[in-house]
Design a protein around this motif. Structure first.
Motif, short mmCIF file in Angstrom:
data_model
loop_
_atom_site.label_atom_id
_atom_site.label_comp_id
_atom_site.label_asym_id
_atom_site.label_seq_id
_atom_site.Cartn_x
_atom_site.Cartn_y
_atom_site.Cartn_z
N PHE A 213 14.45 56.07 110.86
CA PHE A 213 14.01 57.42 110.48
C PHE A 213 12.57 57.62 110.96
N PRO A 214 12.31 58.71 111.67
CA PRO A 214 10.94 58.98 112.15
C PRO A 214 10.01 59.32 110.99
N LEU A 215 8.79 58.86 111.05
CA LEU A 215 7.80 59.13 110.01
C LEU A 215 7.14 60.49 110.18
N GLY A 216 7.20 61.02 111.34
CA GLY A 216 6.53 62.29 111.59
C GLY A 216 5.14 62.07 112.17
N LYS A 217 4.64 63.06 112.81
CA LYS A 217 3.34 62.99 113.50
C LYS A 217 2.20 62.79 112.50
N GLY A 218 1.30 61.89 112.84
CA GLY A 218 0.10 61.66 112.06
C GLY A 218 0.27 60.76 110.86
N ALA A 219 1.41 60.08 110.73
CA ALA A 219 1.63 59.18 109.59
C ALA A 219 0.70 57.98 109.70
N LEU A 220 0.09 57.63 108.56
CA LEU A 220 -0.80 56.48 108.52
C LEU A 220 -0.16 55.38 107.67
N VAL A 221 -0.27 54.14 108.15
CA VAL A 221 0.37 53.01 107.46
C VAL A 221 -0.68 51.93 107.23
N ARG A 222 -0.86 51.62 105.95
CA ARG A 222 -1.78 50.52 105.62
C ARG A 222 -1.38 49.98 104.24
#
Length: 247
Positions: A213-222
């Motif tokens: 599933f795509p996270l969408g533009k600009g998703a931040l992961v930390r």
């Protein structure tokens, strides 16, 4: 001649008198006098005491004793066999039957009011209950990567135990929530991550059944966190916040 007739008459009268005396002595003379002149002893001797003759009792008493009263017949309650199969929508059935990917509908959406959180909804579209692992197998990666080199795995709650599976009854939905960036940091996030990969049951399904599933533009992961399957989104969020262990 007169003398002879007189003698004959005397003899006849005597004979009749003798006959009458003999009849009285035998007690066999018939007539009204025999019943009206009976002595008290003779009447007592001739009386009959009441008896249980069939002519003086009801026919039912004369023929048989009254039947004993019997309780009405009842049907014993049906008992379930100890070996009877469990209902196909029961927990017991689900514990022994892991969910098949073909009997599930999986969707990922952004949680309203929380842009860093994703709600994973796994619905049982089959006719029977089935079991899932305690949480979905999730990783965050780049769609263009292809080798998993940049994949990030979220923390999960530790100290798990209890039932052998999370039960999803027919027509019901299990929810799990993953927070991509619980700290809300805008720096130090993982580079090139734009996809959420979900395997609904990491204990029984092969990795080839992983859904992307795509996270969408600009998703931040930390430092992402993932919670256990729960029956409501709010409970899934609460579980996610307790995640503290590497899967």
């Amino acid at each position: 001649m007169k003398s002879a007739l007189s003698s004959a008459a005397v003899l006849l009268v005597g004979a009749l008198a003798l006959t009458a005396c003999q009849s009285d002595s035998d007690g066999t003379a018939a007539g009204p006098s025999s019943s009206t002149t009976s002595s008290p002893s003779s009447a007592q001797a001739g009386s009959r005491t009441p008896s249980a003759s069939p002519t003086t009792q009801p026919a039912s008493a004369a023929t048989s004793a009254p039947a004993s009263t019997r309780p009405p017949l009842t049907t014993a309650p049906t008992r379930k066999s100890a070996t009877a199969p469990a209902s196909t929508d029961s927990d017991t059935y689900a514990f022994k039957h892991p969910c098949a990917i073909g009997a599930l509908s999986v969707h990922v959406t952004v949680r309203a009011g929380a842009p860093t959180q994703r709600v994973i909804a796994v619905r049982n579209t089959g006719a029977h209950a089935c079991g899932l692992s305690y949480y979905p197998l999730v990783d965050l990666d780049g769609a263009a990567s292809g080798d998993g080199a940049t994949a990030v795995k979220p923390l999960v709650p530790g100290g798990l135990g209890g039932a052998p599976a999370y039960v999803v009854h027919a027509g019901q939905t299990a929810y799990a929530v993953v927070d991509l960036d619980p700290s809300g940091a805008s720096t130090g996030t993982a580079a090139g991550v734009d996809e959420l990969n979900v395997l609904p049951d990491g204990d029984h399904m092969p990795t080839a059944q992983t859904l992307n599933f795509p996270l969408g533009k600009g998703a931040l992961v930390r430092g992402p966190k993932l919670g256990l399957y729960r029956s409501t989104v709010s409970d899934a969020v609460a579980s996610m916040r307790t995640a503290d262990t590497r899967p």
